[in-house]
Design a protein around this motif. Sequence first.
Motif, PDB file in Angstrom:
ATOM      1  N   PHE A  87      34.568  48.392 -35.420  1.00 40.60           N
ATOM      2  CA  PHE A  87      33.329  47.470 -35.252  1.00 40.60           C
ATOM      3  C   PHE A  87      32.109  48.326 -34.472  1.00 40.60           C
ATOM      4  CE2 PHE A  87      37.070  44.407 -33.805  1.00 40.60           C
ATOM      5  CZ  PHE A  87      37.420  44.187 -35.050  1.00 40.60           C
ATOM      6  N   ILE A  88      32.411  49.373 -33.858  1.00 34.72           N
ATOM      7  CA  ILE A  88      31.401  49.853 -32.995  1.00 34.72           C
ATOM      8  C   ILE A  88      30.644  50.764 -34.124  1.00 34.72           C
ATOM      9  CG2 ILE A  88      30.708  51.493 -31.252  1.00 34.72           C
ATOM     10  CD1 ILE A  88      33.095  50.653 -29.672  1.00 34.72           C
ATOM     11  N   ALA A  89      31.386  51.222 -35.246  1.00 34.95           N
ATOM     12  CA  ALA A  89      30.700  51.945 -36.002  1.00 34.95           C
ATOM     13  C   ALA A  89      29.561  51.059 -37.079  1.00 34.95           C
ATOM     14  CB  ALA A  89      31.842  52.904 -37.141  1.00 34.95           C
ATOM     15  N   VAL A  90      30.252  50.098 -37.199  1.00 35.57           N
ATOM     16  CA  VAL A  90      29.642  49.044 -38.232  1.00 35.57           C
ATOM     17  C   VAL A  90      28.270  48.666 -37.454  1.00 35.57           C
ATOM     18  CG1 VAL A  90      29.523  46.833 -39.427  1.00 35.57           C
ATOM     19  CG2 VAL A  90      31.366  48.444 -39.631  1.00 35.57           C
ATOM     20  N   ALA A  91      28.521  48.447 -36.199  1.00 38.50           N
ATOM     21  CA  ALA A  91      27.169  48.008 -35.305  1.00 38.50           C
ATOM     22  C   ALA A  91      26.403  49.082 -35.248  1.00 38.50           C
ATOM     23  CB  ALA A  91      27.675  47.793 -33.862  1.00 38.50           C
ATOM     24  N   GLN A  92      26.610  50.448 -35.188  1.00 33.80           N
ATOM     25  CA  GLN A  92      25.681  51.682 -35.388  1.00 33.80           C
ATOM     26  C   GLN A  92      25.057  51.785 -36.397  1.00 33.80           C
ATOM     27  OE1 GLN A  92      27.534  55.187 -33.712  1.00 33.80           O
ATOM     28  NE2 GLN A  92      28.555  54.207 -31.953  1.00 33.80           N
ATOM     29  N   ILE A  93      25.650  51.457 -37.591  1.00 34.55           N
ATOM     30  CA  ILE A  93      25.033  51.580 -38.702  1.00 34.55           C
ATOM     31  C   ILE A  93      23.727  50.469 -39.198  1.00 34.55           C
ATOM     32  CG2 ILE A  93      25.344  50.969 -41.281  1.00 34.55           C
ATOM     33  CD1 ILE A  93      28.287  52.033 -40.931  1.00 34.55           C
ATOM     34  N   ILE A  94      23.881  49.545 -38.288  1.00 32.21           N
ATOM     35  CA  ILE A  94      22.902  48.630 -38.183  1.00 32.21           C
ATOM     36  C   ILE A  94      21.820  49.140 -37.030  1.00 32.21           C
ATOM     37  CG2 ILE A  94      22.172  46.142 -37.583  1.00 32.21           C
ATOM     38  CD1 ILE A  94      25.120  45.269 -38.303  1.00 32.21           C
ATOM     39  N   VAL A  95      22.355  49.565 -36.027  1.00 34.32           N
ATOM     40  CA  VAL A  95      21.451  49.836 -34.655  1.00 34.32           C
ATOM     41  C   VAL A  95      20.549  51.157 -35.051  1.00 34.32           C
ATOM     42  CG1 VAL A  95      21.377  50.378 -32.243  1.00 34.32           C
ATOM     43  CG2 VAL A  95      22.899  48.521 -33.102  1.00 34.32           C
ATOM     44  N   ILE A  96      21.301  52.097 -35.474  1.00 35.39           N
ATOM     45  CA  ILE A  96      20.640  53.454 -35.623  1.00 35.39           C
ATOM     46  C   ILE A  96      19.402  53.371 -36.378  1.00 35.39           C
ATOM     47  CG2 ILE A  96      20.977  55.857 -36.172  1.00 35.39           C
ATOM     48  CD1 ILE A  96      23.722  55.761 -35.027  1.00 35.39           C
ATOM     49  N   PRO A  97      19.350  52.968 -37.413  1.00 28.91           N
ATOM     50  CA  PRO A  97      18.068  52.804 -38.299  1.00 28.91           C
ATOM     51  C   PRO A  97      17.051  52.138 -37.841  1.00 28.91           C
ATOM     52  CG  PRO A  97      20.169  52.284 -39.751  1.00 28.91           C
ATOM     53  CD  PRO A  97      20.416  52.449 -38.424  1.00 28.91           C
ATOM     54  N   VAL A  98      17.346  51.085 -37.000  1.00 28.53           N
ATOM     55  CA  VAL A  98      16.489  50.263 -36.258  1.00 28.53           C
ATOM     56  C   VAL A  98      15.904  51.116 -35.248  1.00 28.53           C
ATOM     57  CG1 VAL A  98      15.857  48.368 -34.974  1.00 28.53           C
ATOM     58  CG2 VAL A  98      17.501  48.138 -36.816  1.00 28.53           C
ATOM     59  N   PHE A  99      16.567  51.942 -34.602  1.00 26.61           N
ATOM     60  CA  PHE A  99      16.149  52.733 -33.716  1.00 26.61           C
ATOM     61  C   PHE A  99      15.247  53.904 -33.973  1.00 26.61           C
ATOM     62  CE2 PHE A  99      17.101  57.140 -31.741  1.00 26.61           C
ATOM     63  CZ  PHE A  99      16.666  57.041 -30.580  1.00 26.61           C
ATOM     64  N   ALA A 100      15.556  54.403 -35.067  1.00 30.61           N
ATOM     65  CA  ALA A 100      14.810  55.343 -35.936  1.00 30.61           C
ATOM     66  C   ALA A 100      13.351  54.845 -36.206  1.00 30.61           C
ATOM     67  CB  ALA A 100      15.293  55.844 -37.286  1.00 30.61           C
ATOM     68  N   VAL A 101      13.358  53.754 -36.575  1.00 30.32           N
ATOM     69  CA  VAL A 101      11.993  53.129 -36.876  1.00 30.32           C
ATOM     70  C   VAL A 101      11.041  52.779 -35.744  1.00 30.32           C
ATOM     71  CG1 VAL A 101      10.779  50.869 -37.830  1.00 30.32           C
ATOM     72  CG2 VAL A 101      12.829  52.051 -39.006  1.00 30.32           C
ATOM     73  N   LEU A 102      11.939  51.875 -34.608  1.00 27.54           N
ATOM     74  CA  LEU A 102      11.240  51.763 -33.485  1.00 27.54           C
ATOM     75  C   LEU A 102      10.731  52.832 -32.683  1.00 27.54           C
ATOM     76  CD1 LEU A 102      13.228  48.868 -32.166  1.00 27.54           C
ATOM     77  CD2 LEU A 102      11.128  48.491 -33.090  1.00 27.54           C
ATOM     78  N   PHE A 103      11.450  54.136 -32.641  1.00 26.11           N
ATOM     79  CA  PHE A 103      11.132  55.178 -31.760  1.00 26.11           C
ATOM     80  C   PHE A 103      10.495  56.391 -32.622  1.00 26.11           C
ATOM     81  CE2 PHE A 103      12.721  54.730 -27.509  1.00 26.11           C
ATOM     82  CZ  PHE A 103      13.494  53.423 -27.608  1.00 26.11           C
ATOM     83  N   ASN A 104      10.356  55.996 -34.114  1.00 27.92           N
ATOM     84  CA  ASN A 104       9.608  57.064 -34.899  1.00 27.92           C
ATOM     85  C   ASN A 104      10.318  58.325 -34.885  1.00 27.92           C
ATOM     86  OD1 ASN A 104       8.013  57.531 -37.015  1.00 27.92           O
ATOM     87  ND2 ASN A 104       6.310  58.142 -35.544  1.00 27.92           N
ATOM     88  N   LEU A 105      11.605  58.323 -34.973  1.00 25.78           N
ATOM     89  CA  LEU A 105      12.340  59.668 -34.772  1.00 25.78           C
ATOM     90  C   LEU A 105      13.223  59.795 -36.076  1.00 25.78           C
ATOM     91  CD1 LEU A 105      13.620  59.550 -31.253  1.00 25.78           C
ATOM     92  CD2 LEU A 105      11.802  60.905 -32.022  1.00 25.78           C
ATOM     93  N   VAL A 106      13.334  61.098 -36.492  1.00 30.08           N
ATOM     94  CA  VAL A 106      14.416  61.470 -37.659  1.00 30.08           C
ATOM     95  C   VAL A 106      15.745  61.559 -37.056  1.00 30.08           C
ATOM     96  CG1 VAL A 106      14.662  63.059 -39.584  1.00 30.08           C
ATOM     97  CG2 VAL A 106      12.224  62.649 -38.492  1.00 30.08           C
TER      98      VAL A 106
END
Lengths: 224, 241
Positions: free
Chosen positions: A108-127
């Motif tokens: 569950f947490i891994a699937v949630a991270q698959i959603i959250v981490i790309p959004v984090f990358a876009v919002l914080f403009n980090l690779v």
Amino acid sequence: MMGSLAVIWAIGRKDLLLEIRNKDVVVAVAGFALLVLVIFTFAIDLNQGNAKLVGPGVLWAGIAFAGVTGLNRAFALEVEGGTLEALMLAPISRDLIYLGKALGNFLFIAVAQIIVIPVFAVLFNLVVFRWEMLAISLLTTVGFSAVGTLFAAMSVKVRAREVMLPLLFLPVVTPLLMAAVESTGHMVNGRSWSDMAQWLQLAVAFDVAFVVVSAFIFQHILED
Amino acid sequence: MVSQAPQLAVKAEALVKNFGETAVLRGLDIELPTGEVTVLLGANGAGKSTLLRVLSMLTQIDSGSISMFGADIAKNGPATRALTGSVLHSPMLYADMTVRENLMFFAEMYRLQNIAERVAETTAQVGIEPRLDHRVRTLSHGFQKRVALARSLMHNPELLLLDEPESGLDNLSVARLGRIIDDYRSSGRTVIMTTHIVEHALELADRAIVLNYGKVGLNSAFPSRDKDEILAAYSSTVTAQ
């Protein structure tokens, strides 16, 4: 050995099937974590320096707080339906039940991270799409699941379980959170594996210790 | 190791279980031979359900000892659980999984071989095949109870523990349950059940035990002969409340 692995996988697979049908846990965890990220993007001036400085902390604090919500729900469903007792009737050792439930929570947490981490990358403009991030994410999720499953089982019979779980969970996972934040910080600043090695070692040690200890304690928690 | 040809299905000595200040089992002793159907009677709070939960290994006793088929259950948990099948108050099923998915999942927990065949056999035995692919949430309580019964039979346990199994069942299902219990007895296996339908239970049982405040009030190996005495003992526990 293969029989035990089959039992653990069957419990994890069953939790995944129920989650696909209900979407209780992943939506709660991902939704909560995304909300934290969005609020921080408004609260902080996200120039490149600030993003690298605070981004890792925001990401992992968000996932940790959101994870508590999901962990609570995952175990409460098992107890409310009485199905935890049905599992306890089966001729399997209690630690297999623990490992199966921890596997479900890991997924569950891994699937949630698959959603959250790309959004984090876009919002914080980090690779962040790097092998280092995959390693950090896996190690942190194993630790969260190991500790969270144990404490969710402990708090599920308590009347104020929504309060009890974060009070137990967050202080214990602090070393793991520190390891995740520090190693993610090294990664977004372009440093090498060797720079983050000590933090990854801490995460590995945490995971091994808590999987073993939690599996042992879990069987005593289940008894009346 | 669990012995192969034991005489007693259950031997419990000096069982004590307290829930906080409340004593539920107070030094209870029972010996139940294999191949018998035993019915536990008594008023609410007499300790029937707690005794079944203890025998199912869901509730731990405070003191005393229990052996099943010659093995101490405290030392042989998983091996002894493989010999028992339990239907307790709640059906204990995953509401958002179908009947088939529930049974197949629990068959994996019992590490059964030929799972599809076992599911087909037990669902036919309890008459739930028409709704195998219905989600449990959509079924009545009585039907869920039958699914729970199917789950308890899948691994062919030597000892069947049934807590008010007829509650929520229609007449046809109660008759089917009676046949399953008869089959169990005729194949030399053991059934322990609680019920409040006393007269029906006495027709079915080889032994009746009336529990009174966590102790054995009466233990009759001839329930049909001792029917009046059993009914009187049962009534006295109910009216004493």
